[in-house]
Design a protein around this motif. Structure first.
Motif: not given
Length: 166
Positions: A2-4, A11-14, A20-23
């Motif tokens: 899920x890594x973006x 680090x940003x993930x789905x 519509x949301x990530x973390x």
């Protein structure tokens, strides 16, 4: 899986099954003994507050992602936010991705400048880390988004001090 993408500090993930949301996951570097010495940035909760403060600020289509929540636990934190349909400007400069079709340089730069001016004049915030890695380009419109408010600061106090000097 899920890594973006990742930046210098996070680090940003789905979210699985969430379009519509990530973390954004980061270490709580502000707790380090060297935090002040090396300007490691603000606490994630402070970054979240800056994101909240700019919520709704939009100039010529430029805006920041909408924050949903910040969770701090031990030495790690997470900011849950809107997932942007965008590409990182640094990746474009590095040749990793192409500019969106129909990209208009003049509109992009005018929109970004208007947004930064409004950050300063309307919200009294200095971003503090405005580099290509912290600007996204919308894949459909070619308009900018400003991300990563981890080095932002309020200029309210600065402006009050300057007014007292005059």
């Amino acid at each position: 899986e899920n890594f973006i993408d990742n930046g210098g500090a996070a680090r940003v993930y789905d979210f699985p099954n969430q379009q519509s949301t990530c973390f954004k996951v980061m270490k709580n570097r502000h707790l380090s003994m060297n935090a002040a010495k090396y300007d490691l940035g603000a606490a994630p909760s402070q970054e979240f507050l800056f994101m909240e403060k700019v919520r709704g600020l939009e100039k010529l289509g430029c805006r920041a992602p909408v924050p949903e929540m910040c969770v701090e636990s031990g030495d790690t934190s997470m900011i849950v936010m809107e997932k942007l349909s965008a590409v990182n400007l640094q990746h474009i400069f590095n040749g990793k991705v192409e500019l969106p079709e129909g990209f208009d340089y003049d509109i992009f730069t005018e929109s970004l400048q208007e947004y930064i001016d409004a950050l300063h004049t309307e919200k009294r915030i200095v971003h503090g880390d405005l580099y290509p890695r912290n600007v996204m380009v919308d894949t459909e419109t070619g308009l900018p988004y400003v991300i990563d408010f981890g080095r932002s600061r309020s200029i309210e106090k600065d402006s009050e001090e300057i007014a007292q000097l005059h």
